[in-house]
Scaffold this active site. Structure first.
Site, PDB file in Angstrom:
ATOM      1  N   SER B 101      21.925  58.918 126.037  1.00  0.00           N
ATOM      2  CA  SER B 101      21.794  58.113 127.248  1.00  0.00           C
ATOM      3  C   SER B 101      23.092  57.412 127.627  1.00  0.00           C
ATOM      4  CB  SER B 101      20.709  57.060 127.030  1.00  0.00           C
ATOM      5  OG  SER B 101      20.762  56.114 128.051  1.00  0.00           O
ATOM      6  N   CYS B 102      23.292  57.191 128.935  1.00  0.00           N
ATOM      7  CA  CYS B 102      24.439  56.400 129.414  1.00  0.00           C
ATOM      8  C   CYS B 102      24.031  54.958 129.670  1.00  0.00           C
ATOM      9  CB  CYS B 102      24.992  56.990 130.707  1.00  0.00           C
ATOM     10  SG  CYS B 102      25.781  58.577 130.468  1.00  0.00           S
ATOM     11  N   ILE B 103      22.776  54.651 129.423  1.00  0.00           N
ATOM     12  CA  ILE B 103      22.273  53.296 129.739  1.00  0.00           C
ATOM     13  C   ILE B 103      21.888  52.576 128.459  1.00  0.00           C
ATOM     14  CG2 ILE B 103      20.417  52.009 130.843  1.00  0.00           C
ATOM     15  CD1 ILE B 103      22.296  53.058 132.834  1.00  0.00           C
TER      16      ILE B 103
END
Lengths: 161, 103
Positions: B101-103
């Protein structure tokens, strides 16, 4: 390449100058993504970017439907009333599916992760924005000079959005 | 596929040091990975590890936001426990794959 030649990114200094949702999110995701990698990050909110940290405005940011060729709609159509709101609603629902938070929650996440948030003094003077108009989590108001001073050190990168 | 000896166990891992088989995970192995990452484990650390493994077994994609809402730790505490990239470091110690994930 040997490790000695690698120069890891240590700090991201992001400058957000726009308040269209796609730019605000690009900036927030880069700042948050840096923290997730153990990289320091700071955001300097200037010009229209200031809208993203104004209590009264940050919940009403929109996607740009005019002058944005990637929307794949005729410019005339993009200018119709309600078009921006519709495009924004669609984008927000897609983002929620990917667990991307709304702007206000994203700002809280950034603060909690140790990102620093700064208002631009000149832009605030120009738009008559008071510090009390800004969210409480803001770290302060800086001049460009102050911001550059904070960018010192090896491995710092500046990015203008 | 690499093999690594951790706390006397021969562990399969990828080239970044993430375990490839959660079945091989145990607390001694985890403590040794934590030590390599410069972290000394406390009860709170273990709680987070438990949570991450649980999510992984349920095949839920893990994000910082979800961890923050888990009731186990808030985001600030998560960063305090694992300062150098909390999700990555905690996942490595938990023996689960590196989060995408980038979050």
């Amino acid at each position: 390449m040997s490790n000695a030649e690698n120069k890891p990114v240590k700090k991201m200094m992001l400058i957000l100058s726009k308040a269209t949702l796609e730019n605000v999110y690009a900036c927030f995701i880069l700042a948050n993504g840096a923290r997730m990698e153990g990289i320091e990050s700071e955001i300097f909110f200037t010009f229209f970017g200031l809208e993203a940290i104004q209590k009264e405005k940050l919940k009403h940011l929109h996607v740009a439907t005019v002058g944005n060729p990637a929307m794949h709609m005729p410019t005339m159509l993009g200018g119709l009333p309600g078009m921006e709101a519709l495009a924004t609603k669609m984008m927000k629902s897609e983002m929620e599916k990917l667990d991307i938070p709304p702007v206000d929650e994203f700002l809280e996440m950034l603060t909690a992760s140790g990102s620093k948030l700064w208002g631009c003094k000149l832009a605030m003077d120009m738009f008559k924005v008071k510090e009390s108009d800004l969210i409480d989590d803001i770290d302060g108001v800086l001049t460009v000079g102050d911001f550059y001073e904070r960018a010192q050190g090896d491995g710092t990168h500046l990015l203008f959005i | 596929m690499n093999e690594k000896t951790l706390a006397g166990y021969c562990i399969r891992c990828n080239d970044q040091g993430y375990l490839t088989d959660l079945e091989q995970w145990n607390k001694e192995v985890a403590s040794e990975i934590a030590q390599e990452e410069g972290i000394s484990m406390t009860d709170k650390h273990w709680e987070v590890i438990d949570y991450l493994q649980d999510q992984c077994r349920k095949e839920v994609a893990i994000t910082i936001r979800k961890v923050g809402k888990s009731g186990v730790v808030n985001i600030k505490e998560f960063y305090q426990l694992f300062p150098k990239g909390p999700l990555k470091t905690a996942s490595k110690i938990a023996g689960i794959p590196k989060p995408v994930s980038c979050i």
